[in-house]
Design a protein around this motif. Structure first.
Motif, PDB file in Angstrom:
ATOM      1  N   ASN A 161      76.177  47.610   8.654  1.00 26.12           N
ATOM      2  CA  ASN A 161      75.128  46.647   8.733  1.00 26.12           C
ATOM      3  C   ASN A 161      74.921  45.986   7.421  1.00 26.12           C
ATOM      4  O   ASN A 161      74.528  44.782   7.312  1.00 26.12           O
ATOM      5  CB  ASN A 161      73.750  47.520   9.393  1.00 26.12           C
ATOM      6  CG  ASN A 161      73.938  47.591  10.904  1.00 26.12           C
ATOM      7  OD1 ASN A 161      73.763  46.514  11.522  1.00 26.12           O
ATOM      8  ND2 ASN A 161      74.018  48.934  11.166  1.00 26.12           N
ATOM      9  N   LEU A 162      75.174  46.629   6.430  1.00 27.68           N
ATOM     10  CA  LEU A 162      75.111  46.043   5.097  1.00 27.68           C
ATOM     11  C   LEU A 162      76.106  44.880   5.229  1.00 27.68           C
ATOM     12  O   LEU A 162      75.791  43.698   4.676  1.00 27.68           O
ATOM     13  CB  LEU A 162      75.362  47.191   3.912  1.00 27.68           C
ATOM     14  CG  LEU A 162      75.081  46.532   2.440  1.00 27.68           C
ATOM     15  CD1 LEU A 162      73.559  46.198   2.392  1.00 27.68           C
ATOM     16  CD2 LEU A 162      75.564  47.334   1.583  1.00 27.68           C
ATOM     17  N   TYR A 187      75.504  57.194   7.224  1.00 28.81           N
ATOM     18  CA  TYR A 187      75.971  56.145   6.273  1.00 28.81           C
ATOM     19  C   TYR A 187      77.151  55.222   6.869  1.00 28.81           C
ATOM     20  O   TYR A 187      77.273  54.174   6.179  1.00 28.81           O
ATOM     21  CB  TYR A 187      76.473  57.001   4.893  1.00 28.81           C
ATOM     22  CG  TYR A 187      75.414  57.663   4.417  1.00 28.81           C
ATOM     23  CD1 TYR A 187      74.594  57.016   3.598  1.00 28.81           C
ATOM     24  CD2 TYR A 187      75.383  59.054   4.593  1.00 28.81           C
ATOM     25  CE1 TYR A 187      73.620  57.772   2.884  1.00 28.81           C
ATOM     26  CE2 TYR A 187      74.438  59.867   3.747  1.00 28.81           C
ATOM     27  CZ  TYR A 187      73.446  59.229   3.076  1.00 28.81           C
ATOM     28  OH  TYR A 187      72.487  59.708   2.612  1.00 28.81           O
ATOM     29  N   GLY A 220      71.145  42.926  10.576  1.00 24.78           N
ATOM     30  CA  GLY A 220      71.824  43.890   9.658  1.00 24.78           C
ATOM     31  C   GLY A 220      70.893  44.668   8.686  1.00 24.78           C
ATOM     32  O   GLY A 220      71.030  45.611   8.101  1.00 24.78           O
ATOM     33  N   VAL A 221      69.983  43.994   8.108  1.00 20.78           N
ATOM     34  CA  VAL A 221      68.965  44.208   7.284  1.00 20.78           C
ATOM     35  C   VAL A 221      67.976  45.407   7.815  1.00 20.78           C
ATOM     36  O   VAL A 221      67.831  46.459   7.365  1.00 20.78           O
ATOM     37  CB  VAL A 221      67.991  43.233   6.766  1.00 20.78           C
ATOM     38  CG1 VAL A 221      66.801  43.838   6.038  1.00 20.78           C
ATOM     39  CG2 VAL A 221      68.813  42.451   5.716  1.00 20.78           C
ATOM     40  N   ALA A 269      74.965  41.990   7.410  1.00 19.72           N
ATOM     41  CA  ALA A 269      73.817  41.334   6.728  1.00 19.72           C
ATOM     42  C   ALA A 269      74.206  40.182   5.671  1.00 19.72           C
ATOM     43  O   ALA A 269      74.121  39.262   5.531  1.00 19.72           O
ATOM     44  CB  ALA A 269      72.738  42.244   6.081  1.00 19.72           C
ATOM     45  N   SER A 270      75.390  40.828   4.710  1.00 21.56           N
ATOM     46  CA  SER A 270      75.730  40.215   3.699  1.00 21.56           C
ATOM     47  C   SER A 270      76.593  38.867   4.082  1.00 21.56           C
ATOM     48  O   SER A 270      76.449  37.854   3.780  1.00 21.56           O
ATOM     49  CB  SER A 270      76.867  41.112   3.070  1.00 21.56           C
ATOM     50  OG  SER A 270      75.896  42.144   2.326  1.00 21.56           O
ATOM     51  N   PHE A 319      74.886  52.366   8.098  1.00 20.22           N
ATOM     52  CA  PHE A 319      74.430  51.729   7.032  1.00 20.22           C
ATOM     53  C   PHE A 319      75.408  50.796   6.384  1.00 20.22           C
ATOM     54  O   PHE A 319      75.099  49.557   6.332  1.00 20.22           O
ATOM     55  CB  PHE A 319      73.993  52.944   5.814  1.00 20.22           C
ATOM     56  CG  PHE A 319      73.550  52.005   4.624  1.00 20.22           C
ATOM     57  CD1 PHE A 319      72.347  51.506   4.456  1.00 20.22           C
ATOM     58  CD2 PHE A 319      74.248  51.766   3.504  1.00 20.22           C
ATOM     59  CE1 PHE A 319      71.819  50.710   3.384  1.00 20.22           C
ATOM     60  CE2 PHE A 319      74.037  51.531   2.437  1.00 20.22           C
ATOM     61  CZ  PHE A 319      72.928  50.768   2.138  1.00 20.22           C
ATOM     62  N   THR A 320      76.538  51.081   6.259  1.00 22.78           N
ATOM     63  CA  THR A 320      77.635  50.481   5.559  1.00 22.78           C
ATOM     64  C   THR A 320      77.819  49.060   6.465  1.00 22.78           C
ATOM     65  O   THR A 320      78.107  47.830   5.961  1.00 22.78           O
ATOM     66  CB  THR A 320      78.954  51.181   5.252  1.00 22.78           C
ATOM     67  OG1 THR A 320      78.612  52.338   4.497  1.00 22.78           O
ATOM     68  CG2 THR A 320      80.144  50.327   4.800  1.00 22.78           C
ATOM     69  N   SER A 367      70.336  48.502   8.582  1.00 27.69           N
ATOM     70  CA  SER A 367      70.731  49.177   7.317  1.00 27.69           C
ATOM     71  C   SER A 367      69.388  50.003   6.943  1.00 27.69           C
ATOM     72  O   SER A 367      69.705  51.338   6.580  1.00 27.69           O
ATOM     73  CB  SER A 367      71.107  47.944   6.139  1.00 27.69           C
ATOM     74  OG  SER A 367      71.950  47.423   6.354  1.00 27.69           O
ATOM     75  N   ARG A 368      68.278  49.602   7.083  1.00 27.59           N
ATOM     76  CA  ARG A 368      67.092  50.492   6.524  1.00 27.59           C
ATOM     77  C   ARG A 368      67.069  51.670   7.593  1.00 27.59           C
ATOM     78  O   ARG A 368      66.590  52.716   7.311  1.00 27.59           O
ATOM     79  CB  ARG A 368      65.891  49.600   6.652  1.00 27.59           C
ATOM     80  CG  ARG A 368      64.609  50.293   6.539  1.00 27.59           C
ATOM     81  CD  ARG A 368      64.378  51.013   5.278  1.00 27.59           C
ATOM     82  NE  ARG A 368      63.095  51.535   5.246  1.00 27.59           N
ATOM     83  CZ  ARG A 368      62.776  52.759   4.728  1.00 27.59           C
ATOM     84  NH1 ARG A 368      64.056  53.486   4.362  1.00 27.59           N
ATOM     85  NH2 ARG A 368      61.633  53.396   4.687  1.00 27.59           N
TER      86      ARG A 368
END
Length: 115
Positions: free
Chosen positions: A92-93, A86, A71-72, A96-97, A89-90, A75-76
């Protein structure tokens, strides 16, 4: 693209309202894999949320770790590629979280066993 997919898109194209055209025509819009891959990846987030109620001793630390790192990294990557994606990004954020949270739960459980 396959003929079937092109056919579906050409039929759907006729029903898209003018207000949604910018999203529909976007390089990372619904006509591309850049839209659908993140859409299906939300399944990982839903599964992770379902695991929040699992007892921490049943969590797989290697699995949570690999999902958190994935996920990190993605995201990058989603902010470096062109066009920026985006939605990727969302999702994968969130992947990761939720997995960092699960790692925290597993860590606290392991610490409680060592006392």
């Amino acid at each position: 693209m396959s003929k079937v997919y092109k056919g579906i898109i050409s039929v759907a194209d006729k029903f898209i309202p003018q207000a949604l055209r910018p999203l529909w025509e976007h390089p990372a819009g619904p006509k591309t894999i850049f839209f659908w891959a993140p859409a299906f990846k939300w399944g990982l987030v839903i599964a992770g949320l379902g695991d929040v109620t699992r007892p921490p001793e049943t969590l797989s630390i290697p699995q949570c770790f690999s999902l958190a790192i994935t996920g990190v990294i993605w995201s990058r990557y989603s902010l470096v590629i062109k066009p920026k994606n985006y939605s990727l990004f969302t999702v994968n954020l969130f992947v990761a979280s939720i997995n960092i949270y699960q790692l925290g739960r597993a860590y606290l459980y392991q610490q409680s066993l060592n006392r």
